[in-house]
Design a protein around this motif. Structure first.
Motif, PDB file in Angstrom:
ATOM      1  N   ASP A  63      60.262  33.962  54.838  1.00  0.00           N
ATOM      2  CA  ASP A  63      60.924  32.647  54.828  1.00  0.00           C
ATOM      3  C   ASP A  63      60.172  31.604  55.653  1.00  0.00           C
ATOM      4  OD1 ASP A  63      62.810  33.857  53.285  1.00  0.00           O
ATOM      5  OD2 ASP A  63      64.522  32.979  54.323  1.00  0.00           O
ATOM      6  N   LEU A  64      59.562  32.032  56.744  1.00  0.00           N
ATOM      7  CA  LEU A  64      58.858  31.059  57.607  1.00  0.00           C
ATOM      8  C   LEU A  64      57.391  30.895  57.189  1.00  0.00           C
ATOM      9  CD1 LEU A  64      60.368  32.032  61.080  1.00  0.00           C
ATOM     10  CD2 LEU A  64      60.944  30.041  59.700  1.00  0.00           C
ATOM     11  N   GLY A  65      56.881  31.878  56.473  1.00  0.00           N
ATOM     12  CA  GLY A  65      55.511  31.780  55.943  1.00  0.00           C
ATOM     13  C   GLY A  65      54.459  31.801  57.042  1.00  0.00           C
ATOM     14  N   LEU A  70      54.518  36.255  64.843  1.00  0.00           N
ATOM     15  CA  LEU A  70      55.685  37.006  65.310  1.00  0.00           C
ATOM     16  C   LEU A  70      55.295  38.238  66.121  1.00  0.00           C
ATOM     17  CD1 LEU A  70      58.810  37.194  65.060  1.00  0.00           C
ATOM     18  CD2 LEU A  70      58.478  38.529  62.982  1.00  0.00           C
ATOM     19  N   ALA A  71      55.841  38.318  67.340  1.00  0.00           N
ATOM     20  CA  ALA A  71      55.693  39.536  68.136  1.00  0.00           C
ATOM     21  C   ALA A  71      56.944  40.376  67.893  1.00  0.00           C
ATOM     22  CB  ALA A  71      55.559  39.179  69.605  1.00  0.00           C
ATOM     23  N   CYS A  72      56.757  41.588  67.375  1.00  0.00           N
ATOM     24  CA  CYS A  72      57.895  42.470  67.083  1.00  0.00           C
ATOM     25  C   CYS A  72      58.004  43.453  68.248  1.00  0.00           C
ATOM     26  CB  CYS A  72      57.662  43.209  65.780  1.00  0.00           C
ATOM     27  SG  CYS A  72      57.397  42.087  64.392  1.00  0.00           S
ATOM     28  N   VAL A  73      59.095  43.348  68.997  1.00  0.00           N
ATOM     29  CA  VAL A  73      59.217  44.083  70.259  1.00  0.00           C
ATOM     30  C   VAL A  73      60.363  45.083  70.175  1.00  0.00           C
ATOM     31  CG1 VAL A  73      59.669  43.819  72.740  1.00  0.00           C
ATOM     32  CG2 VAL A  73      58.402  42.032  71.509  1.00  0.00           C
ATOM     33  N   ASP A  74      60.067  46.337  70.570  1.00  0.00           N
ATOM     34  CA  ASP A  74      61.113  47.359  70.589  1.00  0.00           C
ATOM     35  C   ASP A  74      60.739  48.395  71.645  1.00  0.00           C
ATOM     36  OD1 ASP A  74      63.412  48.116  68.268  1.00  0.00           O
ATOM     37  OD2 ASP A  74      62.817  49.780  69.559  1.00  0.00           O
ATOM     38  N   ALA A  75      61.752  49.102  72.163  1.00  0.00           N
ATOM     39  CA  ALA A  75      61.490  50.121  73.180  1.00  0.00           C
ATOM     40  C   ALA A  75      61.218  51.476  72.542  1.00  0.00           C
ATOM     41  CB  ALA A  75      62.691  50.207  74.126  1.00  0.00           C
ATOM     42  N   ASN A  76      61.217  51.540  71.199  1.00  0.00           N
ATOM     43  CA  ASN A  76      61.080  52.827  70.533  1.00  0.00           C
ATOM     44  C   ASN A  76      59.802  52.866  69.664  1.00  0.00           C
ATOM     45  OD1 ASN A  76      61.519  54.848  68.339  1.00  0.00           O
ATOM     46  ND2 ASN A  76      63.344  55.224  69.556  1.00  0.00           N
ATOM     47  N   ASN A  94      50.627  38.389  60.002  1.00  0.00           N
ATOM     48  CA  ASN A  94      50.829  37.478  61.145  1.00  0.00           C
ATOM     49  C   ASN A  94      51.860  38.022  62.136  1.00  0.00           C
ATOM     50  OD1 ASN A  94      52.519  37.059  58.924  1.00  0.00           O
ATOM     51  ND2 ASN A  94      53.054  34.992  59.514  1.00  0.00           N
ATOM     52  N   PHE A  95      51.707  39.326  62.496  1.00  0.00           N
ATOM     53  CA  PHE A  95      52.629  39.931  63.465  1.00  0.00           C
ATOM     54  C   PHE A  95      51.847  40.854  64.383  1.00  0.00           C
ATOM     55  CE2 PHE A  95      53.017  44.460  62.483  1.00  0.00           C
ATOM     56  CZ  PHE A  95      52.326  44.520  61.284  1.00  0.00           C
TER      57      PHE A  95
END
Ligand SMILES: C[S@@+](CC[C@H](N)C(=O)[O-])C[C@H]1O[C@@H](n2cnc3c(N)ncnc32)[C@H](O)[C@@H]1O
Length: 263
Positions: A63-65, A70-76, A94-95
């Motif tokens: 949607d944002l193109g 984007l930084a995708c952050v998770d503890a797992n 772009n991540f």
């Protein structure tokens, strides 16, 4: 708010990482809202905290193109591996995937245009996460938190008909707790709350399958024996309330909190 057995929940996410998307329903509406809200920005430096296996990140990137990074952050780590494969298979580049906790985020102060979190904030220390978001956001920028509130959880099919579900699920925030916690953080201002309602239809057997697969981490708060007993009770309750168990209908509700970093 006290957190229930965080190690067990972490283990749950590790086990479920490869099947998570199949078990949960992904809603496009909040992403469409976010994209509209950010339409004036030419470039969006963003982070999704508690990103899981990336089902919402794919929608965000679509949607944002190209304007989003984007930084995708998770503890797992298992979730992050599943996310990396999923986004690459869909041609997204772009991540960046990062392992970190929501309460100590690996970004310099005042550098992000946008922080997101979908269906994850009830696993965080909310105050810690909000304070960290306030630190890393630029002035005038956005924090979007999409969540199921405790009141909404109590009204869905599980809250109404699955024995002990409401009593066991104590991690979700109530409306008041959520709003009061945002108000405690200097520099953050609640701009609006958007409410989403989804009409769902399923067979009773599919619902039972989802509970057995622990599609909500809430089901890990039952012992194996308790869960089977509760499933039997759930079957009885649903059969009692719905004429046609091959078309069980209910409403799922979520809230999207739109928070701004003050200028
Ligand atoms: C219910 S899942 C939601 C995943 C994703 N946002 C979605 O909607 O599909 C919650 C995610 O939050 C992560 N998580 C839980 N506690 C966390 C914390 N303190 N910091 C960062 N991530 C956390 C879990 O590993 C899990 O991937």
């Amino acid at each position: 708010m006290s957190k229930v057995a965080p190690k067990a929940i972490h283990h749950h996410f590790s086990r479920i990482a490869n099947r998570y998307r199949e078990l949960r329903t992904t809603d496009a509406e909040p992403i469409a809202f976010v994209a509209k809200e950010l339409r004036e920005l030419l470039h969006v430096e963003a982070a999704d905290i508690g990103c899981g296996d990336g089902r919402y990140d794919l929608l965000l990137c679509k949607d944002l193109g190209d304007k989003v990074r984007l930084a995708c952050v998770d503890a797992n780590d298992n979730m992050l591996k599943a996310l990396d494969t999923y986004l690459k298979v869909h041609g997204i580049s772009n991540f960046i995937a990062m392992n970190s906790r929501a309460e100590i985020l690996p970004f310099p102060s005042g550098t992000l245009d946008c922080v997101f979190s979908f269906n994850a904030v009830h696993h965080f220390n909310l105050l810690g996460f909000l304070q960290e978001s306030a630190r890393i956001l630029k002035s005038g920028s956005y924090l979007f938190i999409y969540t199921r509130l405790q009141e909404q959880n109590e009204r869905n099919i599980w809250g109404r008909h699955f024995p002990e579900f409401r009593r066991k699920e104590t991690r979700l925030y109530t409306f008041n707790t959520f709003v009061q916690t945002v108000e405690r953080v200097p520099g953050l201002r609640l701009q609006s709350i958007e409410y989403f309602e989804y009409e769902r239809v399923s067979t009773l057997e599919q619902l039972v399958e989802r509970a057995r697969a622990h599609h909500y981490s809430t089901f890990w708060l039952y012992s194996a024996e308790e869960l089977e007993k509760a499933i039997a009770g759930f079957r009885r309750n649903v059969e009692h309330h719905y004429k046609n168990v091959s078309r069980v209908k209910w409403l799922d509700e979520n809230a999207l909190f739109v928070i701004r970093k003050e200028s």
